[in-house]
Design a protein around this motif. Structure first.
Motif, PDB file in Angstrom:
ATOM      1  N   MET A   1      -1.664 -42.306  43.439  1.00 28.22           N
ATOM      2  CA  MET A   1      -0.483 -42.535  44.260  1.00 28.22           C
ATOM      3  C   MET A   1       0.777 -42.350  43.415  1.00 28.22           C
ATOM      4  N   ALA A   2       1.712 -41.539  43.931  1.00 30.58           N
ATOM      5  CA  ALA A   2       2.939 -41.258  43.190  1.00 30.58           C
ATOM      6  C   ALA A   2       3.879 -42.458  43.229  1.00 30.58           C
ATOM      7  N   LEU A   3       4.579 -42.663  42.131  1.00 29.07           N
ATOM      8  CA  LEU A   3       5.631 -43.665  42.073  1.00 29.07           C
ATOM      9  C   LEU A   3       6.866 -43.077  42.772  1.00 29.07           C
ATOM     10  N   ILE A   4       7.598 -43.906  43.506  1.00 27.62           N
ATOM     11  CA  ILE A   4       8.756 -43.429  44.272  1.00 27.62           C
ATOM     12  C   ILE A   4      10.034 -43.864  43.558  1.00 27.62           C
ATOM     13  N   LEU A   5      10.878 -42.881  43.251  1.00 25.72           N
ATOM     14  CA  LEU A   5      12.141 -43.142  42.575  1.00 25.72           C
ATOM     15  C   LEU A   5      13.281 -43.025  43.589  1.00 25.72           C
ATOM     16  N   HIS A   6      13.984 -44.108  43.797  1.00 23.24           N
ATOM     17  CA  HIS A   6      15.095 -44.133  44.750  1.00 23.24           C
ATOM     18  C   HIS A   6      16.387 -43.807  44.001  1.00 23.24           C
ATOM     19  N   ALA A   7      16.894 -42.602  44.212  1.00 26.49           N
ATOM     20  CA  ALA A   7      18.130 -42.147  43.557  1.00 26.49           C
ATOM     21  C   ALA A   7      18.488 -40.787  44.115  1.00 26.49           C
ATOM     22  N   GLY A   8      19.733 -40.362  43.844  1.00 26.18           N
ATOM     23  CA  GLY A   8      20.149 -39.027  44.238  1.00 26.18           C
ATOM     24  C   GLY A   8      19.569 -37.970  43.311  1.00 26.18           C
ATOM     25  N   LYS A   9      19.567 -36.734  43.764  1.00 31.60           N
ATOM     26  CA  LYS A   9      18.960 -35.643  42.997  1.00 31.60           C
ATOM     27  C   LYS A   9      19.740 -35.288  41.745  1.00 31.60           C
TER      28      LYS A   9
ATOM     29  N   VAL B   1      21.391 -47.885  41.685  1.00 40.62           N
ATOM     30  CA  VAL B   1      20.294 -46.944  41.510  1.00 40.62           C
ATOM     31  C   VAL B   1      20.250 -46.528  40.040  1.00 40.62           C
ATOM     32  N   PRO B   2      19.072 -46.050  39.594  1.00 43.10           N
ATOM     33  CA  PRO B   2      17.830 -45.850  40.336  1.00 43.10           C
ATOM     34  C   PRO B   2      16.988 -47.126  40.420  1.00 43.10           C
ATOM     35  N   VAL B   3      16.044 -47.088  41.351  1.00 47.16           N
ATOM     36  CA  VAL B   3      15.016 -48.120  41.469  1.00 47.16           C
ATOM     37  C   VAL B   3      13.673 -47.414  41.612  1.00 47.16           C
ATOM     38  N   LEU B   4      12.688 -47.882  40.866  1.00 46.51           N
ATOM     39  CA  LEU B   4      11.343 -47.304  40.939  1.00 46.51           C
ATOM     40  C   LEU B   4      10.451 -48.215  41.768  1.00 46.51           C
ATOM     41  N   GLU B   5       9.837 -47.635  42.784  1.00 43.16           N
ATOM     42  CA  GLU B   5       8.917 -48.376  43.651  1.00 43.16           C
ATOM     43  C   GLU B   5       7.494 -48.162  43.135  1.00 43.16           C
ATOM     44  N   THR B   6       6.842 -49.252  42.725  1.00 45.76           N
ATOM     45  CA  THR B   6       5.484 -49.168  42.166  1.00 45.76           C
ATOM     46  C   THR B   6       4.541 -50.016  43.013  1.00 45.76           C
ATOM     47  N   PRO B   7       3.233 -49.830  42.859  1.00 42.12           N
ATOM     48  CA  PRO B   7       2.281 -50.660  43.615  1.00 42.12           C
ATOM     49  C   PRO B   7       2.409 -52.147  43.290  1.00 42.12           C
ATOM     50  N   GLU B   8       2.894 -52.464  42.074  1.00 41.79           N
ATOM     51  CA  GLU B   8       3.022 -53.870  41.670  1.00 41.79           C
ATOM     52  C   GLU B   8       4.376 -54.474  42.041  1.00 41.79           C
TER      53      GLU B   8
ATOM     54  N   THR C   1      20.785 -50.571  52.497  1.00 38.57           N
ATOM     55  CA  THR C   1      19.882 -51.078  53.537  1.00 38.57           C
ATOM     56  C   THR C   1      19.202 -52.366  53.080  1.00 38.57           C
ATOM     57  N   PRO C   2      18.775 -53.217  54.027  1.00 35.11           N
ATOM     58  CA  PRO C   2      18.072 -54.460  53.645  1.00 35.11           C
ATOM     59  C   PRO C   2      16.824 -54.191  52.812  1.00 35.11           C
ATOM     60  N   GLU C   3      16.121 -53.074  53.128  1.00 37.57           N
ATOM     61  CA  GLU C   3      14.895 -52.752  52.397  1.00 37.57           C
ATOM     62  C   GLU C   3      15.210 -52.460  50.925  1.00 37.57           C
ATOM     63  N   PHE C   4      16.295 -51.709  50.696  1.00 35.65           N
ATOM     64  CA  PHE C   4      16.653 -51.382  49.308  1.00 35.65           C
ATOM     65  C   PHE C   4      17.125 -52.626  48.565  1.00 35.65           C
ATOM     66  N   LEU C   5      17.935 -53.456  49.226  1.00 35.58           N
ATOM     67  CA  LEU C   5      18.475 -54.644  48.576  1.00 35.58           C
ATOM     68  C   LEU C   5      17.393 -55.660  48.221  1.00 35.58           C
TER      69      LEU C   5
END
Length: 421
Positions: A1-9, A54-61, A42-46
């Motif tokens: 599963m890929a880690l998701i990085l929340h940030a602009g390109k 940013v950035p924020v990395l979304e991991t399984p943990e 957004t509430p989800e990001f906060l």
């Protein structure tokens, strides 16, 4: 599963994790349709980062924020990752250069760049301090790289990734070639790194900025006037029209703009010195300058109607970069435009090597520096001002030398001389 990085390109702090992922063989992908200023509110990001940065990395943990922490997490996602070196001392040195890249390089680039883009208050002394600190840091980095291809060991480490991403901000936004050429080993290092395949895949073709962003104007942008649609006149009653006509005329008289108050300098007694005549003589004298222009100045000068002032920049020890010092003087002269009708000035940048000295000579209408100039041109408080005593022959000779750009001036060469007329 890929880690998701929340940030602009184009976020250079996101590049740290993406380049690290390329070297580590870890799957990291950018969040789809991320929009700065929207997605991170957004509430989800906060929930992932309460302050919305940013950035924020979304991991399984769970989420990880702060770009260096994210890059470390990605590095540790692969066991025995060479990006952390092979020995404990390597790890210590890698962490050392990561901190250096953040606190000495990135922080000072930001202090130089962001005020020029309107993010924060632009203050010349603060900019000079940031540039001096950046120059000192780049000098230390340059010395280290004189004998090293990479920051630690003989291959790319996490320190190189973070250092290069921070330098990327400088090279592409504010550090022009004439600035970076003072640090040839840093230049070699940066261009070597950004052309490595794993870097180039993320950064693309990197181009160095060709000009320093201008200082933001203090004047607010003019707002377009609102135009109201014309409404067709309704049939008017003759009696009502005649009765209201005097009222309308009275209103028009009341709304007529009041005449602009005169500048206090225009109310001074007439002077025998005509400033435009002196400016014309200065500009048109091409030969025998001392005999023609200087002697002509003293013949015209009226100490009852004008005053002469020396100025010395208070923070000369911060004038470590030649083009920045000259730009600073140029900006001062631009902001003095409000006094063009009442002043003549010479500004000298002195010295062969930094720190450079900035000194000036100003001729003002009146016996004191005009108050409106002191109030409206913030540069004035950056200088020490001393009134010229024309009965002192040494001070008069200094005036002569500053008007004619005499070199050497007070034993030092002139780097630049500017005239306000």
């Amino acid at each position: 599963m890929a880690l998701i990085l929340h940030a602009g390109k184009t976020n250079k702090n996101a590049f740290k994790a993406l380049i690290t992922a390329e070297y580590s063989g870890v799957a990291v992908k950018l969040a789809e349709n991320f929009e700065m200023g929207v997605s991170n509110k957004t509430p989800e990001f906060l929930k992932m980062n309460p302050i919305g940065k940013v950035p924020v990395l979304e991991t399984p943990e769970g989420p990880v924020f702060e770009s260096n922490a994210i890059a470390r997490y990605v590095t540790r996602s692969k066991a025995d990752n060479s990006l952390f070196g092979s020995m404990l001392i390597d790890y210590g040195h890698i962490e050392q250069w990561i901190d250096f890249a953040s606190m000495e390089i990135d922080a000072n680039i930001a202090k130089w760049f962001y005020p020029r883009k309107g993010f924060g208050t632009y203050l010349p002394p603060a900019e000079e301090a940031a540039i001096a600190a950046l120059k000192r840091a780049l000098g230390a980095l340059n010395s280290h790289l004189a004998a090293n291809t990479y920051l630690v060991g003989h291959s790319v480490t996490l320190a190189d990734i973070i250092m290069t991403c921070n330098l990327y901000h400088g090279f592409t936004l504010i550090m022009i070639k004439s600035f970076t050429s003072e640090f040839p080993h840093v230049e070699r290092y940066f261009w070597t790194m950004v052309n490595q395949p794993n870097f180039k895949k993320i950064l693309g073709d990197v181009k160095q900025v060709t000009s320093v962003p201008p200082v933001p104007s203090k004047k607010p942008a003019a707002q377009p006037k609102e135009t109201k649609p014309k409404i067709k006149d309704e049939p008017r009653k003759e009696a009502k029209e005649e009765a209201e006509k005097p009222k309308a005329e009275a209103a028009e008289e009341e709304e007529a703009p009041k005449p602009k108050p005169k500048n206090p300098l225009d109310l001074l007694p007439p002077s025998q010195m005509v400033l435009d005549d002196w400016k014309r003589l200065y500009s048109n004298t091409k030969t025998n300058f001392r005999e023609v222009a200087i002697n002509g100045f003293w013949e015209m000068y009226d100490p009852e109607g004008y005053s002469l002032w020396f100025c010395d920049y208070k923070y000369n020890e911060e004038n470590t970069v030649s083009f920045v010092t000259m730009n600073k003087v140029g900006g001062f002269l631009q902001r003095m435009d409000l006094a063009r009708k009442y002043a003549f000035g010479k500004m000298l940048v002195i010295g062969k090597d930094p720190p450079f000295k900035v000194k000036g000579l100003w001729l003002f209408r009146g016996k004191e520096i005009p108050q409106f100039v002191m109030d409206e041109c913030y540069d004035m408080e950056l200088y020490e001002w001393k009134k010229v005593d024309i009965s002192d022959e040494a001070q008069k000779e200094r005036v002569n030398q500053m008007i004619e750009d005499a070199e050497p001036f007070e034993g030092e060469p002139l780097l630049d001389a500017k005239c306000f007329k």
